[in-house]
Design a protein around this motif. Structure first.
Motif, short mmCIF file in Angstrom:
data_model
loop_
_atom_site.label_atom_id
_atom_site.label_comp_id
_atom_site.label_asym_id
_atom_site.label_seq_id
_atom_site.Cartn_x
_atom_site.Cartn_y
_atom_site.Cartn_z
N ILE A 62 0.85 -1.19 0.00
CA ILE A 62 0.00 0.00 0.00
C ILE A 62 0.89 1.24 0.00
O ILE A 62 1.89 1.30 0.72
CB ILE A 62 -0.93 0.00 1.23
N HIS A 64 1.25 5.17 0.83
CA HIS A 64 0.66 6.18 1.71
C HIS A 64 1.00 7.57 1.19
O HIS A 64 2.16 7.85 0.90
CB HIS A 64 1.17 5.99 3.13
N ASP A 68 -3.91 14.25 -0.43
CA ASP A 68 -4.84 13.57 -1.34
C ASP A 68 -4.45 13.81 -2.79
O ASP A 68 -4.48 12.92 -3.63
CB ASP A 68 -6.27 14.10 -1.16
N ALA A 85 -12.65 9.18 -1.61
CA ALA A 85 -11.49 9.88 -1.03
C ALA A 85 -11.97 11.12 -0.27
O ALA A 85 -11.49 11.41 0.83
CB ALA A 85 -10.48 10.25 -2.12
N TRP A 89 -10.90 9.94 3.37
CA TRP A 89 -9.49 10.27 3.56
C TRP A 89 -9.36 11.58 4.30
O TRP A 89 -10.11 12.51 3.98
CB TRP A 89 -8.78 10.37 2.22
N LEU A 93 -9.14 3.56 4.61
CA LEU A 93 -9.67 3.03 3.34
C LEU A 93 -8.55 3.07 2.31
O LEU A 93 -7.95 4.11 2.06
CB LEU A 93 -10.83 3.91 2.85
N THR A 94 -8.27 1.91 1.71
CA THR A 94 -7.28 1.81 0.64
C THR A 94 -8.01 1.60 -0.67
O THR A 94 -8.85 0.71 -0.78
CB THR A 94 -6.31 0.64 0.91
N ARG A 119 -3.60 5.03 0.02
CA ARG A 119 -4.42 5.59 1.09
C ARG A 119 -3.69 6.76 1.76
O ARG A 119 -2.48 6.89 1.65
CB ARG A 119 -4.83 4.52 2.11
N ARG A 120 -4.49 7.61 2.42
CA ARG A 120 -3.94 8.71 3.20
C ARG A 120 -4.32 8.43 4.64
O ARG A 120 -5.50 8.44 5.00
CB ARG A 120 -4.55 10.02 2.72
N SER A 179 -6.61 -1.31 7.08
CA SER A 179 -7.59 -0.58 6.28
C SER A 179 -8.46 -1.54 5.45
O SER A 179 -8.05 -2.64 5.12
CB SER A 179 -6.86 0.39 5.35
#
Ligand code: TXA
Ligand code: MG
Length: 327
Positions: A62, A64, A68, A85, A89, A93-94, A119-120, A179
Motif C-alpha cells: 500500500i 501512503h 490527497d 477519497a 481520507w 480506506l485503501t 491511502r492517506r 484498512s
C-alpha cells in the motif's frame, strides 16, 4: 543493527525522513496498525521492505500519500474514487486504482501490477512524517510475513527490531485493524479486504459493492484474502462457549464463561470499535506456550465485526500454506 527509537518530535521526524531518503526503512504509527515504511519512489527501498518482512515479491504494497492530491499524479481517480477519497481520507480506506501514465511509484511497490493501492492515513504522526519527507511511502504492516499486525512500537521491535533502521513510537493504534481495501479498477467495485471502514459505510456513498471471490491457487488479488494469515502460534477455536483444558479466552461482552486458564477482554461493553482496537494486542498476549489453545467468544458480524471475524477466521484457518503463499 538495532532499530533507533524515535519519538514523534520535529527533530526525530527530520531524522526519520533523512533515513527514508537514504533508502532505509522506518516503522511508523498509523491509525490502523504500524507500517513498515520505505520510499515508494525507490526500487531499492521497496525491495528492502519485502526482504525485511520475508514477503513474496508478488504481494504488492500500500502506498501512503502526503496529500490527497498527490494521488492524481500516480493513479487514475474516477468519480467513485473521488467521492470515497473526499468522504473517508484521511482514514482506513485503501483504494486500488489504475496506474496513471505519469506514475513515478516503483513498479516493485505494486509488484508489477497495472494498479496501485493508495491511502492517506489518519494519524498525526504519519501525516507529519509524510509531509516532512514530501514523498509517498510504501508501507505494509510492520510484522514479519504471516504474523499478527503490530499495534504498538514494542510489537514492531519484537518483529523487526534487528532488520530496520528506526521505529517511531506514536503509542497504540486507535483502529487496531488494517484498512479496508476496495478495488475500483473494474466496472464493479470489489471488496478485497474488510477493514477499518465498514462495507455498509462505503455502499452508502457509491452503491453496491461486490465481494471478491476466494482466489484460486496462489495468485491472490490481495494476500489479506489468503486462508491462513494473521496467525498466532497456538490453534484458535472460534465461537467458544465452554472451556477446554488449558485454553485461554479471547472474550467479548459482559459475563464471559468461566474455567479458562487466562482471559483477555476485547470489550466488556460489547463495543466493536473498542474490540477492533484491542484485537491484535490481545491475540499476542494469549499466544503463549503455557496455554493449549485460544478460545474465542462469538462476535457479531455487522460493522467492524465483519473485519474482526475475518481476521479471526484467518488466524484459525489450517496452516497448510507454503512460504510463498504468505504475506
Ligand atoms: O491499514 C493498513 O492497510 C496497513 C497500514 C500500515 O496502512 N497496511 C497494510 O498493508 O495492511 P499490507 O501490506 O499488510 O496489506 C496490503 C494489502 C495486501 O493484501 C496487498 O495484496 C494489497 O494490499 N494490495 C496492495 N496493492 C494492491 C493492488 N494493486 N491490487 C490488489 N491488492 C493490493
Ligand atoms: Mg499485513
Amino acid at each position: 543493527m538495532t532499530a533507533l527509537d524515535l519519538s514523534p518530535t520535529p527533530p526525530d521526524l527530520d531524522r526519520a525522513a533523512e533515513l527514508l531518503r537514504g533508502g532505509e526503512l522506518v516503522a511508523f504509527p498509523t491509525e490502523t496498525v504500524y507500517g513498515l515504511g520505505g520510499s515508494a519512489l525507490d526500487d531499492h527501498a521497496c525491495a528492502r521492505i519485502f526482504e525485511a518482512k520475508g514477503r513474496p515479491r508478488f504481494n504488492p504494497l500500500i502506498v501512503h500519500l502526503a496529500e490527497d492530491d498527490d494521488g492524481r499524479e500516480h493513479a487514475v481517480f474516477d468519480d467513485r474514487a473521488e467521492r470515497l477519497a473526499a468522504r473517508f481520507w484521511p482514514g482506513p480506506l485503501t483504494l486500488v486504482l489504475p496506474r496513471a501514465a505519469s506514475c513515478r511509484i516503483s513498479l516493485l511497490a505494486s509488484a508489477g501490477l497495472d494498479t496501485l493501492a493508495l491511502r492517506r492515513p489518519a494519524h498525526p504522526v504519519a501525516l507529519r512524517l509524510l509531509a516532512t519527507l514530501g514523498q509517498p511511502l510504501a508501507a505494509p504492516s510492520a510484522n514479519r510475513s504471516g504474523r499478527v499486525s503490530p499495534t504498538t512500537a514494542a510489537h514492531v521491535r519484537e518483529e523487526l527490531g534487528s532488520r530496520i533502521a528506526a521505529i517511531i513510537d506514536g503509542g497504540a493504534c486507535a483502529v487496531g485493524l488494517e484498512s479496508t481495501i476496495l478495488d475500483l479498477s473494474g466496472a464493479l467495485p470489489l471488496l478485497l479486504r474488510p477493514g477499518g471502514i465498514p462495507l455498509e459505510a462505503l455502499e452508502a456513498v457509491i452503491g453496491p459493492i461486490g465481494v471478491a471471490a476466494k482466489p484460486a491457487g496462489n495468485a491472490p488479488r490481495a494476500p489479506g484474502m489468503l486462508e491462513s494469515h494473521y496467525a498466532p502460534a497456538l490453534p484458535l477455536r472460534l465461537d467458544a462457549v465452554r472451556a477446554l483444558p488449558g485454553e485461554s479466552l479471547l472474550a467479548f461482552g459482559p459475563n464471559p464463561p468461566e474455567g479458562f486458564a487466562f482471559l483477555r477482554q476485547l470489550s466488556e461493553r460489547g463495543d466493536l470499535s473498542e474490540a477492533a482496537a484491542n484485537l491484535f494486542a490481545a491475540l499476542r498476549a494469549l499466544d503463549r506456550p503455557e496455554f493449549s489453545g485460544i478460545a474465542v467468544m462469538p462476535i457479531p458480524e455487522y460493522g467492524l465485526g465483519a473485519a474482526i471475524n475475518d481476521r479471526l477466521r484467518r488466524a484459525a484457518a489450517p496452516r497448510i500454506q507454503t512460504n510463498t503463499d504468505k504475506e
